[in-house]
Design an enzyme around this catalytic site. Structure first.
Site: not given
Length: 192
Positions: A9-11, A14
């Site tokens: 996941v990017s952040t 998330q």
């Protein structure tokens, strides 16, 4: 012959559950999870997973974009895994490089994505060239106008302000101030 999962996941905000649930349902014995942007070169869980997988294993991801930072990076990872005898399966795209058809499909997708990237780059260059031909320049606007440069020169020449104070006044860096002071080198009191 183990199925090994990888999720990203990017952040930090998330949640990985959507990916990990799908990977576990697909039969993955172990799932590695990264909380990092795909553009970052360092993804610790990816590095751990690449060390963990062995010949005969299959790496499983929900989508190819979870694995590679770019098409080139994804292709490099897939080729490295293929040389080591490790398969790649992307569940949502129906890609499975352990089969000849899956390898063909993967390489076709990678080639199409690379072609699309090259077209975007070409169109961008064409657009920039057309804008330059009309007299427009790209990039950020200069923070230092001619008036601000002369004010900075006056502050510098007065010897009452440090270069850092001048830079802070105009919201720029010290090298920017030095560059503009040197560009007016013909002016009296120029920095040498």
């Amino acid at each position: 012959m183990a199925l090994i999962g990888y999720a990203r996941v990017s952040t930090r905000d998330q949640h990985t559950e959507a990916q990990t649930d799908v990977l576990e349902a697909a039969g993955c014995e172990k799932v590695f999870v990264d909380h990092a942007s795909g553009t970052l070169a360092r993804r610790p869980a990816l590095d751990q997973m690449l060390e963990y997988v062995r010949a005969g294993d299959t790496l499983v991801v929900t989508k190819l974009d979870r694995l590679g930072r770019s098409v080139r990076n994804l292709k490099q990872i897939a080729e490295d895994m293929q040389e080591r005898g490790i398969g790649l399966r992307a569940l949502s795209q129906g890609i499975d490089t352990t089969t000849p058809g899956g390898r063909l499909f993967f390489h076709m997708l990678a080639a199409i994505a690379e072609f699309e990237h090259d077209l975007i780059v070409e169109r961008t260059h064409d657009g920039l060239a057309a804008a330059r031909a009309r007299g427009r320049k790209g990039g950020r606007k200069f923070k230092m106008t001619a008036t601000k440069i002369s004010q900075a020169r006056a502050m510098y020449d007065s010897k009452e302000h440090t270069v850092q104070e001048i830079a802070d006044t105009f919201g720029v860096s010290r090298p920017t101030i030095y560059r503009h002071l040197q560009s007016s080198a013909g002016a009296p009191g120029a920095v040498r």
